[in-house]
Design an enzyme around this catalytic site. Structure first.
Site, PDB file in Angstrom:
ATOM      1  N   CYS A  71      -1.262   3.759 -11.693  1.00  0.00           N
ATOM      2  CA  CYS A  71      -0.870   5.153 -11.958  1.00  0.00           C
ATOM      3  C   CYS A  71      -0.598   5.384 -13.452  1.00  0.00           C
ATOM      4  CB  CYS A  71       0.299   5.535 -11.071  1.00  0.00           C
ATOM      5  SG  CYS A  71       0.445   7.311 -10.836  1.00  0.00           S
ATOM      6  N   HIS A 175      -0.448   3.390  -5.804  1.00  0.00           N
ATOM      7  CA  HIS A 175       0.692   2.465  -5.930  1.00  0.00           C
ATOM      8  C   HIS A 175       0.694   1.422  -4.811  1.00  0.00           C
ATOM      9  CE1 HIS A 175       3.211   4.694  -8.909  1.00  0.00           C
ATOM     10  NE2 HIS A 175       2.500   5.710  -8.486  1.00  0.00           N
ATOM     11  N   GLU A 177       2.189  -1.305  -4.686  1.00  0.00           N
ATOM     12  CA  GLU A 177       3.469  -2.029  -4.595  1.00  0.00           C
ATOM     13  C   GLU A 177       4.424  -1.427  -3.576  1.00  0.00           C
ATOM     14  OE1 GLU A 177       2.631   0.001  -7.012  1.00  0.00           O
ATOM     15  OE2 GLU A 177       4.350   1.272  -7.473  1.00  0.00           O
TER      16      GLU A 177
END
Ligand code: GLN
Length: 196
Positions: A71, A175, A177
């Site tokens: 991002c 994202h 994560e």
């Protein structure tokens, strides 16, 4: 700095890497590869200057240090950015043009499943949070993922490039994560291992 630092550390740890946080040049000197998380790219660009990391980071990237940007991290790694502040600084790790907040300003956060080259198995859950997309890729850049045609997103988002790789530099608009699926981090750690 900024972003889901803890989640990235946990994901890297889970795939067998030995992660540390990097906020100063001496820490940058110790790593074989760098993850640049999401956040706010213009603020991060300012912080890189405040922490005297901008030029050291550009130098490491020129020398071939592997990096993965998610991002805002993708925005920072790009050579060219649309819809940013005139004083925002770039790391030039990827020969791409990205558009900030491309999916819409506030509302356009969305999720979709997508296939990503280099990631085996079931589609990935991709979480987009005020994300950029890639509008131009240079000759040395490989497109790894696009928004699928049936995604629950604005029609203008469909087909957009959202994951790329150039040499040892990887970037995603989304994202990974936050999903608990570590396959993108696994791919990055593989790239780091192959580069050393
Ligand atoms: N919109 C942010 C920026 O321009 C990126 C958002 C994110 O990293 N989740 O930097």
């Amino acid at each position: 700095m900024q972003g889901d630092v803890r989640e990235h550390l946990a994901a890297l740890d889970a795939v067998g890497a030995d992660p540390i946080t990097v906020r100063r040049e001496s820490e940058l000197d110790r790593v074989d590869g760098l993850v640049i998380p999401g956040g706010e790219s213009t603020t991060m660009s300012r912080l890189l200057q405040v922490f005297d990391l901008l030029e050291p980071l550009r130098a490491r990237l020129r020398e071939g240090m592997p990096a993965y940007g998610s991002c805002a991290g993708m925005i920072l790694l790009a050579s060219d950015v649309l819809d940013t502040r005139p004083d925002a600084q770039q790391l030039f790790g990827l020969d791409i043009t990205v558009r900030r907040n491309a999916f819409g300003r506030q509302v356009a956060s969305f999720e979709t499943d997508l296939a990503m080259d280099g990631v085996e198995g079931a589609p990935l859950r991709a979480v987009f949070i005020r994300a950029p997309w890639v509008e131009r890729v240079g000759a040395d850049v490989t497109v790894l993922a696009t928004v699928p045609p049936d995604a629950d997103a604005d029609p203008g988002a469909l087909g957009r490039v959202v994951a790329v790789r150039q040499g040892a530099v990887l970037a995603t608009s989304f994202h990974p994560e936050v999903t608990g699926d570590h396959r993108v981090h696994e791919l990055f750690v593989k790239i780091v291992r192959e580069s050393n």
